[in-house]
Design an enzyme around this catalytic site. Structure first.
Site, short mmCIF file in Angstrom:
data_model
loop_
_atom_site.label_atom_id
_atom_site.label_comp_id
_atom_site.label_asym_id
_atom_site.label_seq_id
_atom_site.Cartn_x
_atom_site.Cartn_y
_atom_site.Cartn_z
N HIS A 183 -17.58 29.63 120.97
CA HIS A 183 -17.42 30.49 119.79
C HIS A 183 -16.86 29.68 118.63
O HIS A 183 -15.96 28.86 118.80
CB HIS A 183 -16.52 31.69 120.09
CG HIS A 183 -15.21 31.35 120.72
ND1 HIS A 183 -15.08 31.00 122.04
CD2 HIS A 183 -13.95 31.31 120.20
CE1 HIS A 183 -13.81 30.76 122.33
NE2 HIS A 183 -13.11 30.93 121.22
N LEU A 184 -17.41 29.92 117.47
CA LEU A 184 -17.00 29.25 116.24
C LEU A 184 -15.97 30.13 115.52
O LEU A 184 -16.23 31.30 115.23
CB LEU A 184 -18.22 29.04 115.33
CG LEU A 184 -17.95 28.50 113.92
CD1 LEU A 184 -17.43 27.07 113.98
CD2 LEU A 184 -19.23 28.58 113.07
#
Length: 325
Positions: free
Chosen positions: A243-244
């Protein structure tokens, strides 16, 4: 058929042969020489698929087992392949898996030098021989099971319409459940990718799309012109599924509570999105430096002026002096 071996990386005992499609339970025991009380006597269940070249790892104990620094979660099952590393509990007691075409075990510095290790290995293999056979397919993990450990929470949150703020055919953006700043979103691919170490060159375009979506979130934000934002990844994430983070740099949030929270976003523990993409394009993989976890223990330094602060409350008071007027 290749022979599967479960190999202790710190050579506490000889490699353990895992029979094809049979279960073996490992944990704290004289055989494994693991004495840590945080490791359950039945910490993991291992089932080898010698034809496909991996083993199923199911966490049975309460404390975290991890594969490539991503927590499995109690009751959850993942695969361990050659080149990956499993830590039995709390990032301790590393293991790898090896598949040999012949029946000989991988070379170990202790082989032939410790009779006790031969007895331990024989005992473990005997236990495996009487385990029930594995069905051909791995048991699918239900949504309820995946939510059973906090590290698996993203898999549930990304499916929740109340958490979603944007989605397309490749990614979904959700609000961080415990935001560490005024604006804190997570960009997740629909494709499950466990961690940065699982990224491959074919994921480059996906990561670029994730960054574009993150940049779009900043552009649409009412404070996008007054607050600074960063887009990046935690080197060793606490949550499973790549996840960014898209996070404003005010860090004005009651959910930012301790040194670990702070240092995970303000040291090299936080890797810029562009740097991850560049590394993947250059090296074909994303590498995390040894000792990265130690960055979480660094003193509290202001990310703007670098002045050291003694406590989180004092740091938060100091940060107010850097907020836009």
């Amino acid at each position: 058929m290749p022979t599967c071996w479960f190999v202790s990386e710190d050579d506490r005992h000889k490699p353990i042969q895992l029979p094809h499609h049979q279960a073996l339970t490992l944990g704290r025991s004289p055989e494994t020489r693991i004495k840590d009380q945080k490791c359950s006597r039945m910490q993991v269940e291992l089932r080898a698929d010698c034809n496909k070249g991996f083993i199923f790892v199911k966490q049975l104990g309460t404390n975290p087992t991890s594969v490539d620094n991503v927590v499995v979660g109690k009751g959850n099952q993942v695969t361990l392949k050659q080149g990956q590393k499993l830590h039995m509990v709390n990032q301790l007691f590393p293991y790898t898996v090896s598949f040999n075409e012949d029946a000989s075990s991988p070379t170990s510095p202790r082989e032939g030098s410790n009779p006790a290790s031969k007895v331990a290995t024989s005992s473990l293999q005997a236990r495996a021989a009487y385990s029930p056979p594995l069905v051909e397919k791995a048991t699918p993990v239900s949504a309820k099971e995946s939510a059973g450990h906090w590290s698996q929470g993203l898999k549930v949150s990304m499916q929740d319409p109340k958490m979603q703020v944007y989605k397309d055919e490749k990614v979904v953006v959700i609000k961080d459940k415990y935001p560490k700043a005024r604006h804190h979103w997570l960009v997740l691919p629909w494709e499950f990718i466990s961690s940065l170490k699982a990224l491959r060159p074919e994921h480059c375009q996906l990561l670029k799309h994730m960054q574009q979506v993150g940049d779009s979130m900043v552009q649409k934000c009412p404070d996008g012109q007054t607050l600074r934002f960063r887009l990046g990844y935690h080197a060793i994430p606490s949550m499973s599924h790549v996840h960014l983070h898209v996070i404003s740099q005010d860090f004005d949030s009651p959910c930012l509570k301790n040194k670990k929270h702070w240092n995970s976003f303000t040291t090299d523990y936080f890797i810029e999105s562009q740097d991850v993409i560049a590394m993947l394009e250059r090296d074909g993989k994303v590498s995390v430096k040894d000792g990265t976890s130690e960055l979480l223990k660094l003193p509290l330094h202001c990310h703007v002026c670098r002045k050291e602060q003694a406590t989180i409350p004092k740091l938060k008071d100091h940060l107010k002096t850097h907020l836009p007027s």
